[in-house]
Design a protein around this motif. Sequence first.
Motif, PDB file in Angstrom:
ATOM      1  N   GLN A 195      30.843  -2.953 -18.919  1.00 41.81           N
ATOM      2  CA  GLN A 195      32.101  -3.350 -18.291  1.00 41.81           C
ATOM      3  C   GLN A 195      31.941  -3.538 -16.794  1.00 41.81           C
ATOM      4  O   GLN A 195      32.535  -4.457 -16.209  1.00 41.81           O
ATOM      5  CB  GLN A 195      33.181  -2.315 -18.596  1.00 41.81           C
ATOM      6  CG  GLN A 195      33.650  -2.351 -20.043  1.00 41.81           C
ATOM      7  CD  GLN A 195      34.695  -1.300 -20.331  1.00 41.81           C
ATOM      8  OE1 GLN A 195      34.536  -0.131 -19.979  1.00 41.81           O
ATOM      9  NE2 GLN A 195      35.778  -1.695 -20.982  1.00 41.81           N
ATOM     10  N   ARG A 196      31.137  -2.691 -16.162  1.00 38.67           N
ATOM     11  CA  ARG A 196      30.913  -2.848 -14.726  1.00 38.67           C
ATOM     12  C   ARG A 196      30.154  -4.131 -14.425  1.00 38.67           C
ATOM     13  O   ARG A 196      30.401  -4.793 -13.410  1.00 38.67           O
ATOM     14  CB  ARG A 196      30.150  -1.629 -14.176  1.00 38.67           C
ATOM     15  CG  ARG A 196      30.977  -0.366 -14.127  1.00 38.67           C
ATOM     16  CD  ARG A 196      30.288   0.709 -13.305  1.00 38.67           C
ATOM     17  NE  ARG A 196      29.036   1.138 -13.904  1.00 38.67           N
ATOM     18  CZ  ARG A 196      28.941   2.073 -14.835  1.00 38.67           C
ATOM     19  NH1 ARG A 196      30.031   2.639 -15.315  1.00 38.67           N
ATOM     20  NH2 ARG A 196      27.770   2.430 -15.314  1.00 38.67           N
TER      21      ARG A 196
ATOM     22  N   LYS B 187      32.647  -7.261 -14.909  1.00 31.91           N
ATOM     23  CA  LYS B 187      33.767  -7.432 -13.980  1.00 31.91           C
ATOM     24  C   LYS B 187      33.411  -8.350 -12.814  1.00 31.91           C
ATOM     25  O   LYS B 187      34.312  -8.886 -12.150  1.00 31.91           O
ATOM     26  CB  LYS B 187      34.246  -6.079 -13.461  1.00 31.91           C
ATOM     27  CG  LYS B 187      33.333  -5.413 -12.447  1.00 31.91           C
ATOM     28  CD  LYS B 187      33.930  -4.105 -11.945  1.00 31.91           C
ATOM     29  CE  LYS B 187      33.039  -3.472 -10.880  1.00 31.91           C
ATOM     30  NZ  LYS B 187      33.618  -2.200 -10.368  1.00 31.91           N
TER      31      LYS B 187
ATOM     32  N   ILE C 217      25.259   1.456  -9.950  1.00 25.20           N
ATOM     33  CA  ILE C 217      26.721   1.542  -9.946  1.00 25.20           C
ATOM     34  C   ILE C 217      27.310   1.220  -8.589  1.00 25.20           C
ATOM     35  O   ILE C 217      28.492   0.911  -8.489  1.00 25.20           O
ATOM     36  CB  ILE C 217      27.204   2.934 -10.390  1.00 25.20           C
ATOM     37  CG1 ILE C 217      26.708   4.017  -9.431  1.00 25.20           C
ATOM     38  CG2 ILE C 217      26.791   3.223 -11.804  1.00 25.20           C
ATOM     39  CD1 ILE C 217      27.327   5.381  -9.703  1.00 25.20           C
ATOM     40  N   SER C 218      26.528   1.268  -7.523  1.00 22.91           N
ATOM     41  CA  SER C 218      27.075   0.933  -6.210  1.00 22.91           C
ATOM     42  C   SER C 218      25.979   1.010  -5.175  1.00 22.91           C
ATOM     43  O   SER C 218      24.892   1.528  -5.420  1.00 22.91           O
ATOM     44  CB  SER C 218      28.187   1.912  -5.827  1.00 22.91           C
ATOM     45  OG  SER C 218      27.627   3.160  -5.499  1.00 22.91           O
TER      46      SER C 218
ATOM     47  N   ALA D 165      33.109   4.605  -6.145  1.00 22.52           N
ATOM     48  CA  ALA D 165      32.662   4.093  -7.437  1.00 22.52           C
ATOM     49  C   ALA D 165      32.663   5.185  -8.492  1.00 22.52           C
ATOM     50  O   ALA D 165      33.098   4.973  -9.624  1.00 22.52           O
ATOM     51  CB  ALA D 165      31.260   3.492  -7.308  1.00 22.52           C
TER      52      ALA D 165
ATOM     53  N   ASP E  78      36.188   6.143  -9.530  1.00 21.56           N
ATOM     54  CA  ASP E  78      36.749   5.133 -10.430  1.00 21.56           C
ATOM     55  C   ASP E  78      36.267   5.339 -11.855  1.00 21.56           C
ATOM     56  O   ASP E  78      36.947   4.969 -12.815  1.00 21.56           O
ATOM     57  CB  ASP E  78      36.379   3.727  -9.956  1.00 21.56           C
ATOM     58  CG  ASP E  78      37.128   3.335  -8.691  1.00 21.56           C
ATOM     59  OD1 ASP E  78      38.130   4.011  -8.371  1.00 21.56           O
ATOM     60  OD2 ASP E  78      36.700   2.364  -8.033  1.00 21.56           O
ATOM     61  N   MET E  79      35.085   5.908 -12.035  1.00 16.24           N
ATOM     62  CA  MET E  79      34.538   6.126 -13.372  1.00 16.24           C
ATOM     63  C   MET E  79      35.163   7.352 -14.042  1.00 16.24           C
ATOM     64  O   MET E  79      34.960   7.586 -15.222  1.00 16.24           O
ATOM     65  CB  MET E  79      33.020   6.311 -13.306  1.00 16.24           C
ATOM     66  CG  MET E  79      32.269   5.060 -12.893  1.00 16.24           C
ATOM     67  SD  MET E  79      30.526   5.406 -12.598  1.00 16.24           S
ATOM     68  CE  MET E  79      30.043   6.014 -14.202  1.00 16.24           C
TER      69      MET E  79
END
Length: 358
Positions: free
Chosen positions: A225-226, A229, A316-317, A325, A328-329
């Motif tokens: 999903q990440r 997006k 992830i970032s 980040a 948000d998870m």
Amino acid sequence: MIKSYTLEERFRRAVGFQSLGMTNKFFKDNYWYKQNDKGYEGKSESLCSKLLECSDISNYVSYEECLINDVPGCRSMNMLNGEETLITFSRLYQLAYGGDLKLKINTYSQVSDRIEYVLDFVYEYTALDVREYLGRVLKFDMLTYDVDRHFNNLAVIKRADNSYREAPMFDFGASFFSMQHVFTEDMSLDEKISKMTPQPFSSSFEEQAACFPDVSIKFDYAAVQRILKDEPEELQGIAWHNFEKYEHEFRKPLENKYYVRVNKDRGREGAIYLVCGDSEKLNLAFDEWQRGVSPDVMSGNVDDYLRKSGFSVCQISSSGETAEAIEDMGYDIDLDTHIVYKNNLHFEPELEKPEKNL
């Protein structure tokens, strides 16, 4: 930001085989560059390799979406080492029997018999059992709507000593309906799906995949999903449709998750990665990387090394965005104590999502 590369005409390479794929190819400094030919093939190649980063598959070609002489496309590192040679299943059959493999398998009425014939002949000629390789390719094709899988993009690699190894998964250019001369922009997703003609054993993705009940690919759906997006909205919908449809097949069971700060240049602070796997194996992999005791899978970057060691690794970032980040998870993380640092090999137990107050 998509990078742009300028290549002189002398680096252009003739392509010996093709189906629907890209034909405008260049080779320079051990990288292949492929310009789009019939749609957004380069984006599809890049997206597929990003999705595979979220899976338990490690042996695949990674594609970078880019511009090549101002034409959209992608580039990838040469999959061959030294004096190795890529031999496609089609070419292998010609060498072994002097015929056309596609014509040969069509003499069998059952899809399972066609597949078994190919597995048997590859094993007879190379001593490689490619059942898992072939099953994973065909199941990934089902997930990504890749209608252009044929015997010239299924392959083995011949070493200089005449032994063989499996080729990585490669050539995803026809995925996600990228061939816009076939799947036009005005078509709905259902119309595009109805127009698909999968290959090479059957015109049904599901029928091919069903012949490999013991072969699996598992994805970290949160990581998927990440990835999605950041893609165009229409492409997000196309890709996620099949991830939802085949969730029972492809979703990875919950397992230990670790955050790893990766210093990609072994100096400055780098990005944060989410790594899924067993803590003991992860400790061992880090130790081997630090000591350089596994030259066969050594990499200059620890994240690449972990992927080659069989771990699911997803960025992830950047380090500056880490706290936001992770919040948000939905994980309750103390960055000072729960980030895994490669320098001191400190690992924390599984990170549990916080309980919600009722």
